[in-house]
Design a protein around this motif. Structure first.
Motif, PDB file in Angstrom:
ATOM      1  N   TYR A  62      -5.733  -4.069  16.956  1.00  0.00           N
ATOM      2  CA  TYR A  62      -5.020  -2.931  16.394  1.00  0.00           C
ATOM      3  C   TYR A  62      -4.525  -3.237  14.982  1.00  0.00           C
ATOM      4  O   TYR A  62      -4.103  -4.347  14.696  1.00  0.00           O
ATOM      5  CB  TYR A  62      -3.829  -2.543  17.273  1.00  0.00           C
ATOM      6  N   ASP A  63      -4.604  -2.244  14.122  1.00  0.00           N
ATOM      7  CA  ASP A  63      -4.077  -2.321  12.766  1.00  0.00           C
ATOM      8  C   ASP A  63      -2.949  -1.315  12.614  1.00  0.00           C
ATOM      9  O   ASP A  63      -2.909  -0.297  13.307  1.00  0.00           O
ATOM     10  CB  ASP A  63      -5.148  -1.982  11.734  1.00  0.00           C
ATOM     11  N   VAL A  64      -2.046  -1.592  11.687  1.00  0.00           N
ATOM     12  CA  VAL A  64      -0.954  -0.684  11.362  1.00  0.00           C
ATOM     13  C   VAL A  64      -1.160  -0.239   9.917  1.00  0.00           C
ATOM     14  O   VAL A  64      -1.431  -1.053   9.044  1.00  0.00           O
ATOM     15  CB  VAL A  64       0.410  -1.391  11.520  1.00  0.00           C
ATOM     16  N   ARG A  65      -1.048   1.066   9.676  1.00  0.00           N
ATOM     17  CA  ARG A  65      -1.265   1.607   8.334  1.00  0.00           C
ATOM     18  C   ARG A  65      -0.152   2.592   8.002  1.00  0.00           C
ATOM     19  O   ARG A  65       0.237   3.412   8.830  1.00  0.00           O
ATOM     20  CB  ARG A  65      -2.613   2.316   8.274  1.00  0.00           C
ATOM     21  N   ASN A  78      -9.162  -0.962  16.077  1.00  0.00           N
ATOM     22  CA  ASN A  78     -10.197  -1.512  15.200  1.00  0.00           C
ATOM     23  C   ASN A  78     -11.601  -1.227  15.702  1.00  0.00           C
ATOM     24  O   ASN A  78     -12.518  -1.071  14.907  1.00  0.00           O
ATOM     25  CB  ASN A  78     -10.019  -3.016  15.039  1.00  0.00           C
ATOM     26  N   ALA A  79     -11.791  -1.174  17.005  1.00  0.00           N
ATOM     27  CA  ALA A  79     -13.132  -0.964  17.549  1.00  0.00           C
ATOM     28  C   ALA A  79     -13.649   0.439  17.241  1.00  0.00           C
ATOM     29  O   ALA A  79     -14.813   0.622  16.901  1.00  0.00           O
ATOM     30  CB  ALA A  79     -13.133  -1.204  19.054  1.00  0.00           C
ATOM     31  N   THR A  80     -12.777   1.430  17.350  1.00  0.00           N
ATOM     32  CA  THR A  80     -13.211   2.815  17.144  1.00  0.00           C
ATOM     33  C   THR A  80     -12.793   3.372  15.793  1.00  0.00           C
ATOM     34  O   THR A  80     -13.382   4.338  15.324  1.00  0.00           O
ATOM     35  CB  THR A  80     -12.627   3.720  18.240  1.00  0.00           C
ATOM     36  N   GLY A  81     -11.783   2.811  15.169  1.00  0.00           N
ATOM     37  CA  GLY A  81     -11.279   3.328  13.902  1.00  0.00           C
ATOM     38  C   GLY A  81     -10.420   4.568  14.060  1.00  0.00           C
ATOM     39  O   GLY A  81     -10.087   5.231  13.081  1.00  0.00           O
ATOM     40  N   ARG A  82     -10.037   4.888  15.281  1.00  0.00           N
ATOM     41  CA  ARG A  82      -9.225   6.081  15.549  1.00  0.00           C
ATOM     42  C   ARG A  82      -7.749   5.733  15.631  1.00  0.00           C
ATOM     43  O   ARG A  82      -7.373   4.622  15.979  1.00  0.00           O
ATOM     44  CB  ARG A  82      -9.675   6.720  16.859  1.00  0.00           C
ATOM     45  N   VAL A  83      -6.927   6.721  15.320  1.00  0.00           N
ATOM     46  CA  VAL A  83      -5.477   6.556  15.387  1.00  0.00           C
ATOM     47  C   VAL A  83      -5.050   6.646  16.847  1.00  0.00           C
ATOM     48  O   VAL A  83      -5.306   7.638  17.520  1.00  0.00           O
ATOM     49  CB  VAL A  83      -4.758   7.630  14.541  1.00  0.00           C
ATOM     50  N   VAL A  84      -4.415   5.585  17.333  1.00  0.00           N
ATOM     51  CA  VAL A  84      -3.976   5.526  18.726  1.00  0.00           C
ATOM     52  C   VAL A  84      -2.574   6.100  18.873  1.00  0.00           C
ATOM     53  O   VAL A  84      -2.292   6.841  19.808  1.00  0.00           O
ATOM     54  CB  VAL A  84      -3.999   4.064  19.226  1.00  0.00           C
ATOM     55  N   ASP A  85      -1.700   5.760  17.948  1.00  0.00           N
ATOM     56  CA  ASP A  85      -0.311   6.195  18.006  1.00  0.00           C
ATOM     57  C   ASP A  85       0.173   6.422  16.581  1.00  0.00           C
ATOM     58  O   ASP A  85      -0.335   5.825  15.640  1.00  0.00           O
ATOM     59  CB  ASP A  85       0.540   5.125  18.699  1.00  0.00           C
ATOM     60  N   LYS A  86       1.167   7.277  16.450  1.00  0.00           N
ATOM     61  CA  LYS A  86       1.699   7.613  15.133  1.00  0.00           C
ATOM     62  C   LYS A  86       3.205   7.769  15.249  1.00  0.00           C
ATOM     63  O   LYS A  86       3.696   8.446  16.140  1.00  0.00           O
ATOM     64  CB  LYS A  86       1.063   8.920  14.660  1.00  0.00           C
ATOM     65  N   THR A  87       3.948   7.116  14.363  1.00  0.00           N
ATOM     66  CA  THR A  87       5.400   7.281  14.331  1.00  0.00           C
ATOM     67  C   THR A  87       5.760   8.059  13.082  1.00  0.00           C
ATOM     68  O   THR A  87       5.297   7.742  11.991  1.00  0.00           O
ATOM     69  CB  THR A  87       6.115   5.922  14.322  1.00  0.00           C
ATOM     70  N   ILE A  88       6.559   9.075  13.264  1.00  0.00           N
ATOM     71  CA  ILE A  88       6.926   9.951  12.149  1.00  0.00           C
ATOM     72  C   ILE A  88       8.062   9.335  11.345  1.00  0.00           C
ATOM     73  O   ILE A  88       8.708   8.379  11.785  1.00  0.00           O
ATOM     74  CB  ILE A  88       7.332  11.343  12.670  1.00  0.00           C
ATOM     75  N   GLU A  89       8.321   9.885  10.186  1.00  0.00           N
ATOM     76  CA  GLU A  89       9.406   9.403   9.333  1.00  0.00           C
ATOM     77  C   GLU A  89      10.741   9.642  10.018  1.00  0.00           C
ATOM     78  O   GLU A  89      11.000  10.719  10.551  1.00  0.00           O
ATOM     79  CB  GLU A  89       9.368  10.115   7.983  1.00  0.00           C
ATOM     80  N   MET A  90      11.593   8.633  10.003  1.00  0.00           N
ATOM     81  CA  MET A  90      12.882   8.712  10.689  1.00  0.00           C
ATOM     82  C   MET A  90      14.048   8.606   9.724  1.00  0.00           C
ATOM     83  O   MET A  90      15.108   8.096  10.074  1.00  0.00           O
ATOM     84  CB  MET A  90      12.970   7.621  11.745  1.00  0.00           C
ATOM     85  N   GLY A  91      13.864   9.027   8.514  1.00  0.00           N
ATOM     86  CA  GLY A  91      14.959   9.011   7.556  1.00  0.00           C
ATOM     87  C   GLY A  91      15.209   7.633   6.991  1.00  0.00           C
ATOM     88  O   GLY A  91      14.310   6.829   6.840  1.00  0.00           O
ATOM     89  N   LYS A  92      16.444   7.349   6.673  1.00  0.00           N
ATOM     90  CA  LYS A  92      16.822   6.082   6.043  1.00  0.00           C
ATOM     91  C   LYS A  92      17.266   5.029   7.053  1.00  0.00           C
ATOM     92  O   LYS A  92      17.964   4.095   6.699  1.00  0.00           O
ATOM     93  CB  LYS A  92      17.945   6.309   5.023  1.00  0.00           C
ATOM     94  N   HIS A  93      16.891   5.173   8.303  1.00  0.00           N
ATOM     95  CA  HIS A  93      17.277   4.209   9.320  1.00  0.00           C
ATOM     96  C   HIS A  93      16.378   2.982   9.237  1.00  0.00           C
ATOM     97  O   HIS A  93      15.227   3.065   8.844  1.00  0.00           O
ATOM     98  CB  HIS A  93      17.180   4.813  10.719  1.00  0.00           C
ATOM     99  N   THR A  94      16.910   1.827   9.646  1.00  0.00           N
ATOM    100  CA  THR A  94      16.147   0.586   9.638  1.00  0.00           C
ATOM    101  C   THR A  94      15.896   0.127  11.061  1.00  0.00           C
ATOM    102  O   THR A  94      16.349   0.755  12.019  1.00  0.00           O
ATOM    103  CB  THR A  94      16.911  -0.511   8.876  1.00  0.00           C
ATOM    104  N   GLY A  95      15.185  -0.996  11.187  1.00  0.00           N
ATOM    105  CA  GLY A  95      14.935  -1.575  12.496  1.00  0.00           C
ATOM    106  C   GLY A  95      16.187  -2.091  13.165  1.00  0.00           C
ATOM    107  O   GLY A  95      16.199  -2.352  14.357  1.00  0.00           O
TER     108      GLY A  95
END
Length: 138
Positions: A62-65, A78-95
């Motif tokens: 898996y790659d992260v972009r 990586n095998a298929t080149g398809r997006v598996v999951d997507k996280t939307i923008e969450m503002g100015k919050h950090t980890g």
């Protein structure tokens, strides 16, 4: 890390698991990372991005972009080149601001010393953790 073999090139190309934006999109990416942070916080974010890239480089499937159009982070198979999951923008919050985490007074100090990737934007941190979980499943 994965290896792309191309018959037209004499050497194999090594791809990293965190796909960096191209030079035209790099301004949006750096603005998302640093924003209006001071110099000390920017240095911690640089260390965190370095740690994040090293951890993602260990992943093979898996790659992260970072998608600059909607400022989201995508996990790509990586095998298929398809997006598996997507996280939307969450503002100015950090980890550091994760939902399921206990709060304690010295967490910023310990995170800056031992785990600086927690200072990255929440969607980037969360996508990296999801990619590691997906990698562990297979």
């Amino acid at each position: 890390m994965h290896v792309n073999l191309n018959c037209n090139q004499p050497r194999p190309q090594f791809g990293m698991a965190f796909r960096r934006p191209n030079y035209l999109e790099m301004g949006v990416f750096t603005e998302k990372l640093t924003g209006s942070a001071d110099e000390y916080t920017c240095e911690i974010i640089r260390k965190g991005l370095r740690q994040f890239c090293l951890e993602q480089a260990r992943l093979k499937k898996y790659d992260v972009r970072f998608n600059t159009k909607d400022k989201s982070v995508e996990i790509i198979n990586n095998a298929t080149g398809r997006v598996v999951d997507k996280t939307i923008e969450m503002g100015k919050h950090t980890g550091l601001d994760m939902w399921d985490e206990k709060r304690f007074p010295g967490r910023k100090i310990f995170a800056s010393l031992f785990n600086p990737k927690r200072f990255l934007p929440r969607e980037l941190y969360y996508a990296g953790e999801q990619a590691k979980k997906l990698e562990a499943l297979f």
